[in-house]
Design an enzyme around this catalytic site. Structure first.
Site, PDB file in Angstrom:
ATOM      1  NE  ARG A 200     -42.212 -14.551   6.690  1.00 34.60           N
ATOM      2  CZ  ARG A 200     -42.621 -14.163   5.474  1.00 34.60           C
ATOM      3  NH1 ARG A 200     -42.544 -15.001   4.461  1.00 34.60           N
ATOM      4  NH2 ARG A 200     -43.100 -12.956   5.301  1.00 34.60           N
ATOM      5  CE  LYS A 222     -27.308 -16.457  24.663  1.00 37.18           C
ATOM      6  NZ  LYS A 222     -26.528 -15.694  25.672  1.00 37.18           N
ATOM      7  CD  GLU A 264     -16.806 -17.229  26.497  1.00 36.76           C
ATOM      8  OE1 GLU A 264     -17.390 -17.759  27.466  1.00 36.76           O
ATOM      9  OE2 GLU A 264     -17.172 -16.144  26.002  1.00 36.76           O
ATOM     10  CE  LYS A 306     -23.389 -21.819  24.707  1.00 34.24           C
ATOM     11  NZ  LYS A 306     -22.767 -20.721  23.936  1.00 34.24           N
ATOM     12  CD  GLU A 316     -29.025 -15.528  28.084  1.00 36.62           C
ATOM     13  OE1 GLU A 316     -29.076 -14.297  28.216  1.00 36.62           O
ATOM     14  OE2 GLU A 316     -28.170 -16.104  27.400  1.00 36.62           O
ATOM     15  NE  ARG A 320     -27.755 -20.278  25.798  1.00 31.53           N
ATOM     16  CZ  ARG A 320     -27.953 -20.539  24.510  1.00 31.53           C
ATOM     17  NH1 ARG A 320     -29.118 -21.026  24.114  1.00 31.53           N
ATOM     18  NH2 ARG A 320     -27.003 -20.330  23.632  1.00 31.53           N
ATOM     19  CG  ASN A 324     -24.237 -14.506  29.104  1.00 26.98           C
ATOM     20  OD1 ASN A 324     -23.565 -14.826  28.129  1.00 26.98           O
ATOM     21  ND2 ASN A 324     -25.559 -14.520  29.086  1.00 26.98           N
ATOM     22  CG  HIS A 327     -20.131 -12.911  28.575  1.00 27.70           C
ATOM     23  ND1 HIS A 327     -19.408 -13.778  29.373  1.00 27.70           N
ATOM     24  CD2 HIS A 327     -20.029 -13.407  27.312  1.00 27.70           C
ATOM     25  CE1 HIS A 327     -18.907 -14.750  28.618  1.00 27.70           C
ATOM     26  NE2 HIS A 327     -19.275 -14.539  27.376  1.00 27.70           N
ATOM     27  CG  HIS A 331     -21.170  -8.105  25.994  1.00 25.27           C
ATOM     28  ND1 HIS A 331     -22.386  -8.743  26.052  1.00 25.27           N
ATOM     29  CD2 HIS A 331     -20.313  -9.009  25.471  1.00 25.27           C
ATOM     30  CE1 HIS A 331     -22.264  -9.974  25.601  1.00 25.27           C
ATOM     31  NE2 HIS A 331     -21.011 -10.160  25.242  1.00 25.27           N
ATOM     32  CG  HIS A 344     -16.265 -12.218  23.097  1.00 24.73           C
ATOM     33  ND1 HIS A 344     -17.158 -11.322  23.646  1.00 24.73           N
ATOM     34  CD2 HIS A 344     -16.650 -13.453  23.542  1.00 24.73           C
ATOM     35  CE1 HIS A 344     -18.038 -11.976  24.390  1.00 24.73           C
ATOM     36  NE2 HIS A 344     -17.752 -13.261  24.345  1.00 24.73           N
TER      37      HIS A 344
END
Length: 443
Positions: A200, A222, A264, A306, A316, A320, A324, A327, A331, A344
């Protein structure tokens, strides 16, 4: 049309010259706070007050620009430190050459006696021994285990993730152990998710070895894995203890991976940092040639951008999401074309061109900005259109399950206004999206 409450605008001009701090337009009051808690490390913090005078809370953004200097020929170069300010989850990003030869940087963030290094078959032969030495040199109480995963985006899945848990359990690691991610974005995301889940939650450290990971994925917490139906749909927000960026690891990075990471870097300039984008236009050849000073500045400035956004919106909720840009389209390309076929950053580059095209169709930007985006991506040898095999229906199918869909509405990051400004919004003409998809797809 949706309510304008769905729209988040971002216009945060930021400082680029460490010796000359200019006043941001949207953030009227700031002051510098100098700390020197450790005589070897110098931090410079920028604290920014909320522009709404009715709100009395202070948002603290510490994106330091500590100089990299040698006090004497016998001393090692001090790292540049960018601090991600998240209260009791704050952590430093160390940036510099030869940092893996400074074991104290890593060891101060290992709190127990057991460490698990998660890496892949490409990076392990290059840097695993060096990292183990950095963790154990003069520190005999610490023992290090490692797990070497296959290399590639197609392995960023539950089956591969279980190999990390298998090793951790077989090694009888406890809650005081530390996971160390050694590699690119795939390793960082998977190791971080494993650390968030094992017992955990255990501590972890990021040691990114690609431009993509150094300027983006290692910062901000992330973590996650892909699903056959969509990229990064399973994961958690989980912050590292530190990020250690040894720029020397880029010496072994293939040219294609280097270019992928620069996508990026370009993104930061487009969405919030016009001066940085203009610097990139003048220095892209130097970046492609791996000029050390140019690369160090690009990494530092990207991390500062960032860190500032993450400090204000860790999970986010709005701001935030602007990180993206491209993206959502990108994606869809990765999912539709097959994970790992395009890198990517290559998919994001094509996705940014599509987002820019849509922004222009909406009348939100002028054609000169469209041309500048195409030009800089071409300089970086990045794709400016999706693969011919991706269809309009494939785009729509994958985009329908994107993480930025809310109440059935696809929200996008689009450019609006002058360079360095963007919006995160679901309030746009759907015809513009359809027109963009048809313009870039054969069917």
């Amino acid at each position: 049309m949706t309510s304008t409450a769905n729209t988040i605008s971002l216009s945060l001009p930021t400082t680029h010259n460490p010796s000359s701090l200019s006043k941001p337009k949207s953030l009227p009051d700031f002051y510098l706070r100098f700390r020197n808690q450790n005589p070897k490390l110098t931090r410079v913090g920028i604290s920014v007050t909320n522009p709404n005078n009715r709100i009395t809370t202070l948002s603290t953004i510490r994106a330091s620009t500590a100089s990299v200097m040698e006090a004497s020929s016998k001393e090692k170069a001090l790292p540049t430190i960018v601090e991600v300010d998240l209260g009791n989850r704050s952590y430093p990003i160390y940036i510099g050459s030869g940092l893996l030869d400074q074991p104290e940087l890593l060891q101060r963030h290992v709190h127990g006696k057991r460490v698990l290094v998660v890496t892949n078959s490409t990076v392990a032969p290059l840097y695993l021994d060096k990292v183990v030495d950095a963790l154990t040199r003069g520190n005999p109480n610490v023992s290090v285990d490692s797990v070497i995963l296959p290399d590639g985006e197609k392995y960023k899945n539950m089956e591969t993730l279980m190999k990390v848990f298998d090793k951790a359990i077989e090694s009888r690691l406890d809650r005081r152990c530390t996971f160390v991610a050694l590699g690119g974005g795939v390793i960082g995301d998977m190791c971080g998710f494993a650390a968030a889940s094992f017992l955990r939650g255990v501590n972890f450290i990021q040691i990114p070895t690609t431009v993509m990971a150094q300027v983006d994925s290692s910062v901000g917490g992330k973590t996650g894995i892909n699903h056959p139906l969509g990229k990064n749909l399973i994961g958690a927000f989980y912050q590292p203890q530190c990020v250690l960026i040894d720029t020397d690891t880029l010496n072994t990075l293939p040219d294609r991976e280097l270019a992928s990471g620069l996508a990026e870097v370009i993104k930061y300039g487009l969405i919030r940092d016009a001066v940085f984008f203009e610097w990139q236009e003048k220095n892209m050849a130097a970046l492609m040639a791996r000029d050390p000073s140019a690369m160090a500045y690009a990494i530092k400035r990207s991390c500062e951008n960032k860190a500032e956004v993450v400090s204000l919106d860790e999970k986010e909720s709005g701001l935030r999401a602007t990180l993206n840009l491209g993206h959502t389209f990108g994606h869809a390309i990765e999912t539709g074309f097959g994970y790992g076929v395009w890198l990517h950053g290559e998919a994001v580059a094509a996705g940014m061109v599509m987002a820019v095209d849509m922004s222009y169709r909406l009348g939100w930007i002028d054609d000169m900005l469209v041309k500048r985006v195409l030009n800089i991506l071409q300089q970086a040898k990045l794709p400016t259109a999706p693969p011919d095999t991706i269809t309009v229906e494939m785009f729509k199918s994958v985009m329908a399950v994107d993480k930025k869909v809310a109440d059935g509405l696809l929200r996008l990051i689009l450019l609006k206004g002058s360079l360095g400004n963007c919006v995160f919004t679901g309030d746009y003409d759907r015809k513009a999206l359809d027109d963009t998809l048809r313009a870039f797809c054969k069917s």
